[in-house]
Write a protein that holds these residues in place. Structure first.
Motif, PDB file in Angstrom:
ATOM      1  N   HIS A  53       1.040  -1.308   0.016  1.00 52.92           N
ATOM      2  CA  HIS A  53      -0.036   0.119   0.052  1.00 52.92           C
ATOM      3  C   HIS A  53       1.044   1.230  -0.015  1.00 52.92           C
ATOM      4  CE1 HIS A  53      -3.466  -2.600   0.793  1.00 52.92           C
ATOM      5  NE2 HIS A  53      -2.587  -3.292   1.650  1.00 52.92           N
ATOM      6  N   THR A  55       3.495   4.317  -1.155  1.00 56.74           N
ATOM      7  CA  THR A  55       3.774   4.975  -2.680  1.00 56.74           C
ATOM      8  C   THR A  55       5.148   4.653  -3.161  1.00 56.74           C
ATOM      9  OG1 THR A  55       4.427   6.932  -1.268  1.00 56.74           O
ATOM     10  CG2 THR A  55       2.073   6.856  -1.667  1.00 56.74           C
ATOM     11  N   ILE A  95       1.206   4.301   7.022  1.00 54.39           N
ATOM     12  CA  ILE A  95       0.928   3.413   5.764  1.00 54.39           C
ATOM     13  C   ILE A  95      -0.318   2.814   6.485  1.00 54.39           C
ATOM     14  CG2 ILE A  95       1.073   1.928   4.031  1.00 54.39           C
ATOM     15  CD1 ILE A  95       4.090   2.530   4.067  1.00 54.39           C
ATOM     16  N   GLU A  96      -0.453   2.084   7.494  1.00 46.43           N
ATOM     17  CA  GLU A  96      -1.386   1.354   7.982  1.00 46.43           C
ATOM     18  C   GLU A  96      -2.725   2.317   8.163  1.00 46.43           C
ATOM     19  OE1 GLU A  96      -0.221  -0.573  11.361  1.00 46.43           O
ATOM     20  OE2 GLU A  96       1.082  -2.271  10.432  1.00 46.43           O
ATOM     21  N   VAL A  99      -4.173   3.664   4.853  1.00 44.35           N
ATOM     22  CA  VAL A  99      -5.082   2.891   4.026  1.00 44.35           C
ATOM     23  C   VAL A  99      -5.897   1.894   5.039  1.00 44.35           C
ATOM     24  CG1 VAL A  99      -3.632   2.744   2.383  1.00 44.35           C
ATOM     25  CG2 VAL A  99      -3.519   0.951   4.126  1.00 44.35           C
ATOM     26  N   LEU A 101      -5.657  -0.399   7.242  1.00 42.65           N
ATOM     27  CA  LEU A 101      -5.239  -1.740   7.663  1.00 42.65           C
ATOM     28  C   LEU A 101      -5.308  -1.907   9.129  1.00 42.65           C
ATOM     29  CD1 LEU A 101      -1.980  -2.295   5.393  1.00 42.65           C
ATOM     30  CD2 LEU A 101      -4.422  -3.336   5.093  1.00 42.65           C
TER      31      LEU A 101
END
Length: 112
Positions: A53, A55, A95-96, A99, A101
């Protein structure tokens, strides 16, 4: 007199060995590498779930930090390795969170 010579010889031998004789530098380096790798493992596990996920910029940053952390572990610098592992975990958590997660970094955070 013989006893005093033996004690003097033993004392001289211990003084010659000194504190350096008490430590095995190779064993110490192996232990420090193990500590460093143990600090890095959870961050890398979190990254495995977050990486798909990420970039392109995040992937480049992750790979640079991973290389730095692995290099620090290889040279026996657990302080640098652990510091970089924390940075990697922060990137994985970011990141989690972005998105949505429920990955290992956010799952480890205390619920409020």
């Amino acid at each position: 007199m013989r006893r005093s010579l033996i004690l003097a010889g033993l004392g001289a031998a211990l003084a010659a060995v000194g504190p350096a004789g008490a430590c095995d530098p190779e064993a110490l380096n192996m232990h420090l590498t193990g500590v460093c790798e143990a600090a890095l493992a959870p961050a890398e596990a979190a990254l495995e779930q977050a990486l798909p996920h990420a970039t392109a910029a995040e992937r480049a940053l992750i790979e640079r930090h991973r290389a730095d952390a692995r290099g620090a572990c290889a040279t026996g610098d657990p302080q640098a390795g652990a510091r970089t592992a924390a940075q990697l975990a922060r990137i994985a958590g970011r990141i989690e969170g972005r998105v949505g997660l429920d990955g290992p970094v956010l799952a480890a955070a205390p619920a409020r």
